[in-house]
Design a protein around this motif. Structure first.
Motif, PDB file in Angstrom:
ATOM      1  N   ARG A 161      13.631   9.002  20.079  1.00 17.71           N
ATOM      2  CA  ARG A 161      12.601   7.897  20.287  1.00 17.71           C
ATOM      3  C   ARG A 161      12.104   7.211  18.840  1.00 17.71           C
ATOM      4  O   ARG A 161      12.232   5.786  19.024  1.00 17.71           O
ATOM      5  CB  ARG A 161      11.349   8.536  20.843  1.00 17.71           C
ATOM      6  N   SER A 162      12.068   7.908  17.774  1.00 20.32           N
ATOM      7  CA  SER A 162      11.707   7.313  16.551  1.00 20.32           C
ATOM      8  C   SER A 162      12.911   6.255  15.923  1.00 20.32           C
ATOM      9  O   SER A 162      12.464   4.986  15.833  1.00 20.32           O
ATOM     10  CB  SER A 162      11.244   8.199  15.475  1.00 20.32           C
ATOM     11  N   TRP A 185      12.137   0.749  26.012  1.00 19.35           N
ATOM     12  CA  TRP A 185      11.682   1.967  26.257  1.00 19.35           C
ATOM     13  C   TRP A 185      12.010   2.399  27.509  1.00 19.35           C
ATOM     14  O   TRP A 185      12.592   3.461  27.865  1.00 19.35           O
ATOM     15  CB  TRP A 185      10.127   2.026  26.231  1.00 19.35           C
ATOM     16  N   THR A 186      11.882   1.605  28.464  1.00 18.68           N
ATOM     17  CA  THR A 186      12.586   1.760  29.971  1.00 18.68           C
ATOM     18  C   THR A 186      14.134   2.281  29.857  1.00 18.68           C
ATOM     19  O   THR A 186      14.498   3.043  30.390  1.00 18.68           O
ATOM     20  CB  THR A 186      12.295   0.726  30.887  1.00 18.68           C
ATOM     21  N   ILE A 187      14.961   1.375  29.335  1.00 13.73           N
ATOM     22  CA  ILE A 187      16.282   1.497  29.041  1.00 13.73           C
ATOM     23  C   ILE A 187      16.499   3.049  28.627  1.00 13.73           C
ATOM     24  O   ILE A 187      17.313   3.691  28.994  1.00 13.73           O
ATOM     25  CB  ILE A 187      16.762   0.342  28.507  1.00 13.73           C
ATOM     26  N   LEU A 188      15.793   3.401  27.353  1.00 15.21           N
ATOM     27  CA  LEU A 188      16.142   4.470  26.890  1.00 15.21           C
ATOM     28  C   LEU A 188      15.564   5.792  27.630  1.00 15.21           C
ATOM     29  O   LEU A 188      16.488   6.757  27.641  1.00 15.21           O
ATOM     30  CB  LEU A 188      15.341   4.511  25.606  1.00 15.21           C
ATOM     31  N   PHE A 243       6.464   9.436  29.130  1.00 15.71           N
ATOM     32  CA  PHE A 243       5.559   8.952  28.613  1.00 15.71           C
ATOM     33  C   PHE A 243       5.140   9.826  27.013  1.00 15.71           C
ATOM     34  O   PHE A 243       4.404   9.003  26.610  1.00 15.71           O
ATOM     35  CB  PHE A 243       4.272   9.509  29.430  1.00 15.71           C
ATOM     36  N   ASP A 244       5.717  10.542  26.873  1.00 14.51           N
ATOM     37  CA  ASP A 244       5.468  11.130  25.575  1.00 14.51           C
ATOM     38  C   ASP A 244       5.917  10.608  24.276  1.00 14.51           C
ATOM     39  O   ASP A 244       7.162  10.127  24.589  1.00 14.51           O
ATOM     40  CB  ASP A 244       5.875  12.943  25.475  1.00 14.51           C
ATOM     41  N   GLY A 296       3.529   6.355  19.288  1.00 14.06           N
ATOM     42  CA  GLY A 296       3.999   6.733  18.076  1.00 14.06           C
ATOM     43  C   GLY A 296       5.367   5.640  17.847  1.00 14.06           C
ATOM     44  O   GLY A 296       5.658   5.130  17.004  1.00 14.06           O
ATOM     45  N   GLY A 297       6.169   5.541  18.961  1.00 16.91           N
ATOM     46  CA  GLY A 297       7.246   4.534  19.003  1.00 16.91           C
ATOM     47  C   GLY A 297       6.788   3.178  19.005  1.00 16.91           C
ATOM     48  O   GLY A 297       7.302   2.540  18.287  1.00 16.91           O
ATOM     49  N   LEU A 298       5.707   2.906  19.378  1.00 23.76           N
ATOM     50  CA  LEU A 298       5.189   1.607  19.272  1.00 23.76           C
ATOM     51  C   LEU A 298       4.835   1.268  18.035  1.00 23.76           C
ATOM     52  O   LEU A 298       5.172   0.178  17.362  1.00 23.76           O
ATOM     53  CB  LEU A 298       3.920   1.387  20.251  1.00 23.76           C
ATOM     54  N   LEU A 299       4.095   2.332  17.196  1.00 22.49           N
ATOM     55  CA  LEU A 299       3.999   2.179  15.834  1.00 22.49           C
ATOM     56  C   LEU A 299       4.963   1.994  14.827  1.00 22.49           C
ATOM     57  O   LEU A 299       5.274   1.034  13.976  1.00 22.49           O
ATOM     58  CB  LEU A 299       3.002   3.158  15.291  1.00 22.49           C
ATOM     59  N   SER A 300       6.145   2.629  15.179  1.00 27.38           N
ATOM     60  CA  SER A 300       7.412   2.439  14.373  1.00 27.38           C
ATOM     61  C   SER A 300       8.074   1.366  14.796  1.00 27.38           C
ATOM     62  O   SER A 300       8.754   0.324  14.063  1.00 27.38           O
ATOM     63  CB  SER A 300       8.292   3.615  14.691  1.00 27.38           C
ATOM     64  N   TYR A 301       8.186   0.686  15.956  1.00 26.35           N
ATOM     65  CA  TYR A 301       8.558  -0.608  16.567  1.00 26.35           C
ATOM     66  C   TYR A 301       7.778  -1.711  15.760  1.00 26.35           C
ATOM     67  O   TYR A 301       8.559  -2.600  15.198  1.00 26.35           O
ATOM     68  CB  TYR A 301       8.334  -0.919  18.003  1.00 26.35           C
TER      69      TYR A 301
END
Length: 108
Positions: A27-28, A56-59, A83-84, A88-93
């Motif tokens: 995810r990161s 995110w949906t595609i992944l 959902f997990d 955190g992924g949004l912050l990296s994005y």
């Protein structure tokens, strides 16, 4: 008092933790790639967040399609995949989006 998990004996804690770490790593990395792509493309405001939601949906779809019998590898099954790690992924994005957007579109 909460009843104990009846399926707790089916899982090895070290394996569950390993699966969660691998999922977080995937995810990161994907969030960094998606943020870089959105920054280079110049997606801002709502379109940038929609791009994150779409990626995110595609992944998540790819991970679910690739993993058969989710309940065997993750305690909460689909919830762990879907959902997990969203925030955190949004912050990296956002980090990579801001970096690449600033580098590419600085003088426009």
């Amino acid at each position: 008092m909460n009843p104990p998990n009846q399926d707790a004996h089916l899982y090895v804690q070290s394996h569950v933790m390993h699966n969660a770490r691998q999922l977080q790593y995937i995810r990161s990395c994907f969030a960094a790639i998606a943020g870089s792509a959105a920054g280079i493309l110049g997606l801002t405001n709502l379109s940038g967040f929609l791009f994150y939601a779409l990626s995110w949906t595609i992944l998540s779809t790819l991970l679910i399609a690739r993993t058969s019998r989710l309940n065997k590898y993750f305690i909460q099954g689909y919830k762990d995949i879907l959902f997990d790690g969203v925030l955190g992924g949004l912050l990296s994005y956002i980090l990579f989006h801001t970096l690449l957007y600033g580098l590419v579109h600085l003088y426009q």
